[in-house]
Structures are given as C-alpha cells and as structure tokens.
Design an enzyme around this catalytic site. Structure first.
Site, PDB file in Angstrom:
ATOM      1  N   GLU A 173       6.261  10.824   1.234  1.00  0.00           N
ATOM      2  CA  GLU A 173       5.172  10.072   0.601  1.00  0.00           C
ATOM      3  C   GLU A 173       4.333   9.277   1.599  1.00  0.00           C
ATOM      4  OE1 GLU A 173       4.662   9.910  -3.064  1.00  0.00           O
ATOM      5  OE2 GLU A 173       5.836  11.740  -2.861  1.00  0.00           O
ATOM      6  N   HIS A 247       6.921   3.398  -4.582  1.00  0.00           N
ATOM      7  CA  HIS A 247       6.882   3.424  -3.124  1.00  0.00           C
ATOM      8  C   HIS A 247       7.354   2.069  -2.617  1.00  0.00           C
ATOM      9  CE1 HIS A 247       3.490   6.564  -3.588  1.00  0.00           C
ATOM     10  NE2 HIS A 247       4.592   7.185  -3.266  1.00  0.00           N
ATOM     11  N   CYS A 367      -2.216   0.143  -0.963  1.00  0.00           N
ATOM     12  CA  CYS A 367      -2.293   1.579  -1.292  1.00  0.00           C
ATOM     13  C   CYS A 367      -3.572   2.198  -0.770  1.00  0.00           C
ATOM     14  CB  CYS A 367      -2.226   1.789  -2.807  1.00  0.00           C
ATOM     15  SG  CYS A 367      -0.587   1.557  -3.533  1.00  0.00           S
TER      16      CYS A 367
END
Length: 444
Positions: A173, A247, A367
């Site tokens: 990720e 995450h 993000c």
C-alpha cells in the site's frame, strides 16, 4: 542542501462518493453523497499553496485517466471509448464505479520511496504500490510508474522498480505504511515498515483487511537495498485496523527524529520504541504517544488526527502539524492539540486546513501527499513541471475551473460526456506538467 518535498495528488474530475474502500469507515459512511470535484481540486491546490507559502518545497502529482477504458477492454468490451462505457454501464454499473474511482489523489499510496542516503547505490529508489487489496486501486500501478519515471528519470540519481507481483499475498500500500527517521534529511535514516498481517497467515482477528503484508514490506526493502540494521518491521494492531485505520498513517506520523502515534497503533509500542532508538544510535528519538484516555482511538480515526503532515518548517521553532478541519471539530482531539503545542515538546505549531471533499472519502492531509527527500542536485535532475510556484498554481486553478463539475453523483459515472471532459482535462494537464503521454488513452 537536503529537503523533504511533498507531492500532493490533485483531486480528479470524476471525484465521487461510491464507497468502494472496505475498511475505510469514512468512505463507507459517506457512500452516495453528492461530490464536488471542483471544490475538491481547489481545496487541494490551496493546501499545496499554503505549504509552499510556509517555505516548503511543494509539488503536485496528476490524477489518472478515468474511467479506465483500457481495463474495460481487458474485460472483453470492444468498440469506441463511448461504446465501451455505455455497454459496460448497462451491464455492470459496479464495474464502472470501480474503474472510475478518483482514489489516485491519495498519493501516499502511490509508491514507497527510499532517499539516496539510505540506499546501497546512493540513488533515490521508487516502488509503485500494487494496491492489491482493493480492485479499484489495483489498476493504478502501471500509470503511477510512468508518471514517477517522467518526474524522476531513471539514471544517475533515480532508480525505479516494478510493482510487486503476488496479488493480495504481496499486498503493498505504499508510503502510507512507511516511516523514515533521521537526524537531518541528508543523513542515513531508519526505515520503519508497518504491516497488517503475514502473507500466509489466517488473520482471523481482523474484521477489516490487513492490506499490507510483512512479506511485501520486506520485498520492497530488499529492492531498495537499505541497510538491514536500519530497516525495521512492525505489526499494526488489529484493534487499529478494526477501528478503521486501514493504513498506518491513520494512527501514526513521523518527521526526522519525532514519532507521533496512538498507543493502540501497534501491537508492542514499548518494544518498537526501543528498536527505533537502538537503530538510531546516538540520535535521540522524541516519541509522542497519545493515550486512549486522552484521545479515544475512534476519535483519532474519525478526525484523522494522525493523518496529518508533520513538517520541519523553515524559521519555525518546533515541528508543525498540518491538520484537517475535523480535528478542530472533535472535542478530544481539539483539546489534545491545544495542549500539545503548548507543552514544550517537539511539536510546537498546528495549522488547520479544509480538505473536506477528500476527508469524506477517507483521505486527510497525509493521504494527499507523497514524501520524497531530495538533495539540491536531485531536485535539479527532476523531469516534468511538477514543482509548485505561483505561475503553476494559477495555471492549475484556471485548468480546473475549465473542466471540473461542481456536482457529481455515483450514478453520473456512466455519462459519456463526463468521460470526454475528464480525458480532455487529463490531456491538457500532461501538457501543463510536461509529463508526456503517461495515460493509456493517449498511448493508443
């Protein structure tokens, strides 16, 4: 001179709330809302300009071409782009919602980056994330790789690796599960890779997917050839994942020798702190561990307290947190931040920014950016036109207002006119950023 450059992802013209990301609480809870792509891209540009105004070196990364017609062709649809979109929308609207996701704006997931002081060959290394856990993101890696190669040309300064193969067993990720600790950006650092599960274990305690596997993290570290004694691996707690921390950057953020995280972010925080300090040697770490009694984990995930940017801003005493507006609107996090900046600790400033269009889909300030540590020489060796200045900022504002809608629903994604608007916008953007033909629709 060395600096950490933040490359913010531009919100795409098809930004919508389709609720595709299982395990992302905000994404699921806002499914079906009316989105405002124009507002979203302008919020992101304003954030980038604000950081540039603080004296940070700031860049941008483009959204991808959506809908991703080449994926639909691989599924057997044929004809013109318009015919393919119309046929696929009639047959399977859910598929269209996935191949029209604007999730590429969250560039913390674009790749893992190891700066040149940390790597065996003294180059900056990039591995695009395969994002195998979610179908709508698993189609991103080839385009991401082309964009990064255009911006950071392979050669003396930069090295590029292929995304990891192996599907969800090797789920990667990107930088959202990677932290780097150092005294100064140009000195050798310690890499911390955070994973949610082992590739071959049955993680029965997880309600939501553990998207990053330990094996994937280890593979990236091997590709980048960082020193084993400076490379650490830590397991994210199942409690954090099940609360919505899909995450690690939802519950932890680092900068240089500071680590700001929730006490339930990791399985064994005491042991982790000791391991980090041991790897850092004579450089004293500053750990800011937030207790459940101060900020409940659910509040941290709701407000995205830790999905903030922790920055060393020129001419400021102490580090600066860049926080979403939601932190100010959540009682526990508002009180905590007020106490934090007055405590005399490593974090001395907090700035609140509005990125609501992104937040409603589960992406905060952290993000939206990919961190790349670069020397002056490496900065000068970059390709493309992606570093933000006043001219590029104004150009991108005009571009966005030309192409972006101010209202979009998931049911609009089958609109051929929206696809045409999006492709025209992406084609012009590649010219503005001088990227070349990085999108599939440009490559034939």
């Amino acid at each position: 001179m060395w600096q950490e450059v933040n490359f913010d992802g531009l919100v795409g013209p098809v930004h919508n709330y389709a609720g595709l990301s299982y395990g992302n609480v905000a994404s699921a809870s806002n499914k079906g809302l009316v989105a405002n792509p124009l507002e979203g891209v302008l919020e992101g540009l304003e954030k980038a300009r604000f950081l540039s105004g603080l004296g940070m070196v700031q860049g941008v990364l483009p959204p991808h071409d959506r809908p991703h017609i080449s994926t639909l062709r691989k599924h057997g649809f044929s004809g013109s782009d318009a015919e393919i979109l119309a046929a696929a929308w009639r047959e399977n609207p859910a598929l269209i919602r996935n191949v029209t996701s604007a999730s590429t704006m969250w560039t913390a997931n674009a790749a893992t980056v190891s700066p040149s002081p940390d790597t065996a060959d003294g180059r900056v290394h990039f591995t695009p994330a395969n994002l195998a856990a979610m179908y709508h993101r698993s189609i991103e890696a080839p385009t991401t790789a082309r964009i990064l190669q255009a911006m950071f040309p392979e050669g003396q300064n930069f090295a590029h690796h292929a995304p990891l193969e192996g599907g969800t067993h090797m789920g990667d990720e990107g930088a959202a599960n990677h932290n780097r600790f150092c005294a100064e950006y140009g000195e050798v650092g310690v890499a911390l890779y955070v994973y949610g599960r082992g590739a071959f274990e049955n993680a029965a305690e997880l309600k939501f997917p553990g998207r990053q596997t330990r094996e994937a993290s280890a593979a990236v570290a091997r590709q980048h050839a960082t020193a084993p004694e400076k490379t650490l691996f830590a397991r994210q707690s199942s409690r954090a994942i099940n609360t919505g921390a899909f995450h690690n950057d939802v519950v932890a953020v680092s900068n240089r020798n500071s680590f700001f995280y929730h006490e339930h972010a990791f399985d064994s925080p005491d042991a982790l702190e000791a391991d980090i300090q041991n790897a850092m040697g004579d450089v004293e770490m500053q750990f800011v561990r937030v207790l459940e009694s101060e900020v409940p984990l659910a509040d941290a995930v709701k407000s995205y307290l830790f999905n903030s940017q922790l920055l060393s801003v020129p001419n400021r005493k102490g580090m600066t947190l860049i926080l979403p507006r939601e932190v100010e609107e959540t009682a526990s996090t508002k009180a905590y931040v007020e106490g934090l900046v007055s405590s005399g600790g490593p974090i001395g400033q907090a700035e609140i920014l509005d990125v609501r269009q992104s937040m409603r889909n589960g992406g905060g300030p952290a993000c939206l950016r990919l961190r790349v540590v670069l020397s002056d020489e490496e900065l000068a060796a970059m390709g493309a036109n992606s570093l933000l200045d006043d001219t590029l900022y104004e150009t991108l504002k005009v571009w966005a207002k030309k192409y972006y809608r101010d209202r979009l629903m998931p049911e609009d994604l089958g609109d051929v006119k929206l696809m045409e608007e999006s492709f025209f916008a992406m084609d012009e953007l590649t010219q503005i950023l001088r990227l070349g033909s990085v999108f599939d629709f440009q490559r034939g």
